[in-house]
Write an enzyme that holds these catalytic residues in place. Structure first.
Site, PDB file in Angstrom:
ATOM      1  N   THR A  31      -4.294   5.282   7.043  1.00 52.37           N
ATOM      2  CA  THR A  31      -3.353   4.844   6.299  1.00 52.37           C
ATOM      3  C   THR A  31      -2.193   5.980   6.130  1.00 52.37           C
ATOM      4  OG1 THR A  31      -4.920   3.228   5.275  1.00 52.37           O
ATOM      5  CG2 THR A  31      -2.848   4.005   4.060  1.00 52.37           C
ATOM      6  N   CYS A  48       0.921  -1.234   0.093  1.00 57.77           N
ATOM      7  CA  CYS A  48      -0.084  -0.048  -0.082  1.00 57.77           C
ATOM      8  C   CYS A  48       0.773   1.254   0.087  1.00 57.77           C
ATOM      9  CB  CYS A  48      -0.794  -0.061   1.280  1.00 57.77           C
ATOM     10  SG  CYS A  48      -1.649   1.580   1.688  1.00 57.77           S
ATOM     11  N   GLU A 101      -0.344   1.930   9.008  1.00 56.64           N
ATOM     12  CA  GLU A 101      -1.807   2.127   9.768  1.00 56.64           C
ATOM     13  C   GLU A 101      -1.360   2.797  11.221  1.00 56.64           C
ATOM     14  OE1 GLU A 101      -2.206  -0.219   7.431  1.00 56.64           O
ATOM     15  OE2 GLU A 101      -3.398   0.927   6.215  1.00 56.64           O
ATOM     16  N   HIS A 128     -13.096   5.689  -3.530  1.00 58.23           N
ATOM     17  CA  HIS A 128     -12.061   4.985  -2.617  1.00 58.23           C
ATOM     18  C   HIS A 128     -12.228   3.311  -3.033  1.00 58.23           C
ATOM     19  CE1 HIS A 128      -8.589   4.948  -0.444  1.00 58.23           C
ATOM     20  NE2 HIS A 128      -9.175   4.167   0.665  1.00 58.23           N
ATOM     21  N   GLU A 163      -6.146  -5.430   4.444  1.00 53.90           N
ATOM     22  CA  GLU A 163      -6.658  -4.254   4.216  1.00 53.90           C
ATOM     23  C   GLU A 163      -7.702  -4.228   2.727  1.00 53.90           C
ATOM     24  OE1 GLU A 163      -3.776  -1.459   2.463  1.00 53.90           O
ATOM     25  OE2 GLU A 163      -4.380   0.266   3.343  1.00 53.90           O
TER      26      GLU A 163
HETATM   27 FE1  SF4 Z   1      -3.215   1.877  -0.094  1.00 53.91          FE
HETATM   28 FE2  SF4 Z   1      -5.859   2.608  -0.072  1.00 53.91          FE
HETATM   29 FE3  SF4 Z   1      -4.095   3.569  -1.938  1.00 53.91          FE
HETATM   30 FE4  SF4 Z   1      -4.628   0.919  -2.142  1.00 53.91          FE
HETATM   31  S1  SF4 Z   1      -6.206   2.739  -2.433  1.00 53.91           S
HETATM   32  S2  SF4 Z   1      -2.605   1.928  -2.140  1.00 53.91           S
HETATM   33  S3  SF4 Z   1      -4.970   0.413  -0.006  1.00 53.91           S
HETATM   34  S4  SF4 Z   1      -4.221   3.783   0.113  1.00 53.91           S
HETATM   35 FE    FE Z   2      -7.364   2.578   2.342  1.00 49.09          FE
END
Ligand code: SF4
Ligand code: FE
Length: 496
Positions: A201, A110, A267, A302, A456
């Site tokens: 995150t 991530c 995290e 997201h 995650e």
């Molecule tokens: Fe990390 Fe979320 Fe970006 Fe994926 S979408 S790289 S889990 S911050």
């Molecule tokens: Fe996330």
């Protein structure tokens, strides 16, 4: 302590390179706990550093592939890192997906920058909508903020998830009001907030934290309906670092047993104790009726951002193919079939994300938002397919992945030669190549980066049930029944 917005901005210098980014994190007044101790300089801590390296890659990619990772900003009339760009078209969302997949391929983890990316587009649209209803001036405030962030190429992380306490109670009903972030005081210059943001995150690696509500709010929750930007090293912030499976391997000598020595995720639990936000950086204060829509827009962006996991899936397919070759098993038809299955699953995730981008629709502020249904389907795929891809990679890897002795034993005078003799695979493949590939698969399916690739994937941007609720809301069963009824020749007017 009151500080002006201008004073806050004075602390930042424009960032052009990964080195600039690393330097921007040095010497900050952040309080970080890890293993019961305050970390003096997070960037130098071996457990924290890989997560910073992953973020630094977002700056490097902008230099290496500007056509992918930068784009023109109309706000400042200059190219900007794509992570600071407002979504102006469906094409922007497609390019964002491609960039996220690429960064997943390059880091295997991530890279922590997408919550801020998604938050800025949410804020663009939601501040516009709040102003239209209430005559406030949040939108112009936000645009002014974003211009500065773009000019300085800064890193924004969204702090959304409140600890929530008793799940059966609303924010204002909790015994401890701090279990949801809320405004504790207002004065002529701004607001003060107290609370915590959990599972944040990349929070420690950012320059600004955007605090925003985690769920819908009622009229009693007005003080909890707050959105603002807070510099990461502001007074009153405490970071408590989240452990990851096998994290202490980062403290060991050598780089093989780390699996992915360079990159990791992060995290943190971030606690805010009466933290001041100047008015210029407050983008919602009490407009509780917009909290739910804000969360819905954030999750729509997201959940499609989880296309990042297809980059990690590419690494998994590659690792499984490589270890099969090192083991001398690559010609077996069942190995090829498993690689096909892994690829099919991975591309299914990608197709839902990219479809969601192509089907984006405009919002009132003029920007575009992913198709919600397809974004939820994408994230629902992500809660499952990386687990199956990992299972297949472990199947191909063989049990040595979890029985292999340590790097130190391979280097030992007596044990080393024995290991090199008995753990030899295909003739010309060095034993160390087997070690490294097996450790990488271990890292991504059981170790530090299994946090990013698996858990995650399950819980980030909402646990599986959250997507299923959205799919239920959007699935329009009545409309679909009418198609079936028409074709079947059913006419209800006959029966009424
Ligand atoms: Fe990390 Fe979320 Fe970006 Fe994926 S979408 S790289 S889990 S911050
Ligand atoms: Fe996330």
């Amino acid at each position: 302590m009151t500080i002006t917005a201008a004073q806050q901005w004075a602390a930042f210098k424009p960032i052009h390179t990964p080195e600039d980014y690393l330097n921007s994190l040095r010497g900050r007044a952040t309080t970080v706990y890890l293993f019961g101790e305050v970390v003096a300089e997070p960037i130098d801590h071996p457990i924290i550093r890989p997560s910073i390296n992953a973020l630094a890659k977002t700056y490097q990619l902008a230099l290496d592939e500007p056509e992918l990772a930068t784009t023109q900003s109309d706000l400042i009339d200059a190219p900007v890192n794509r992570f600071l760009h407002i979504v102006a078209s469906p094409h922007d969302l497609v390019m964002k997906s491609r960039m996220q997949r690429k960064l997943g391929q390059l880091t295997g983890t991530c890279f922590q920058r997408c919550t801020g990316l998604d938050a800025i587009s949410v804020l663009h649209s939601i501040t516009y909508d709040i102003d239209a209803k209430h005559g406030t001036s949040y939108h112009q405030r936000f645009i002014a903020f974003l211009k500065q962030a773009q000019r300085n190429n800064l890193l924004i992380a969204a702090g959304m998830t409140d600890p929530k306490g008793d799940r059966s109670k609303r924010p204002s009903e909790q015994v401890d009001p701090d279990l949801f972030m809320h405004v504790t005081k207002r004065d002529a210059h701004g607001v003060y907030v107290t609370g915590a943001k959990a599972h944040m995150t990349g929070g420690l690696n950012s320059h600004w934290i955007c605090v925003m509500p985690t769920m819908n709010m009622g009229s009693d929750d007005k003080d909890y309906a707050v959105v603002g930007m807070i510099p990461t090293d502001s007074p009153g912030l405490t970071f408590i670092y989240g452990r990851q499976s096998c994290d202490t391997r980062a403290m060991e000598k050598g780089d093989i047993d780390k699996g992915n020595a360079q990159y990791g995720g992060q995290e943190v639990l971030v606690v805010f104790d009466n933290v001041f936000i100047p008015n210029e950086h407050v983008f919602m204060d009490g407009e509780y009726e917009f909290a739910q829509e804000m969360v819905a827009r954030f999750t729509s962006y997201h959940r499609a951002s989880y296309v990042c996991k297809t980059g990690l899936g590419d690494v998994m397919v590659g690792a499984a193919a490589a270890i099969a070759q090192f083991n001398g098993a690559d010609a077996a038809s069942h190995i090829k079939d498993k690689l096909v299955e892994m690829t099919h699953l991975n591309e299914t995730i990608y197709s839902s994300a990219v479809a969601s981008a192509h089907e984006a629709k405009p919002l009132a502020s003029g920007i575009f938002m992913n198709d919600q249904m397809l974004a939820n389907v994408c994230k629902q795929n992500v809660t499952r397919f990386p687990y199956e891809i990992s299972r297949l990679a472990q199947d191909i890897a063989g049990g040595l992945m979890v029985t292999m002795p340590s790097e130190q034993d391979f280097d030992h005078d007596v044990a080393g030669p024995l290991l090199h003799k008995y753990l030899k695979g295909r003739g010309n493949v060095p034993v160390e190549h087997r070690q490294r590939m097996l450790r990488l698969i271990e890292n991504m399916t059981l170790g530090r980066n299994a946090v990013g690739y698996l858990t995650e994937s399950m819980h980030g941007a909402g646990s599986p049930q959250a997507q299923r609720i959205q799919i239920l809301r959007g699935m329009e069963v009545e409309r679909k029944k009418s198609y079936a009824e028409t074709l079947a020749g059913i006419d209800y007017s006959d029966t009424i």
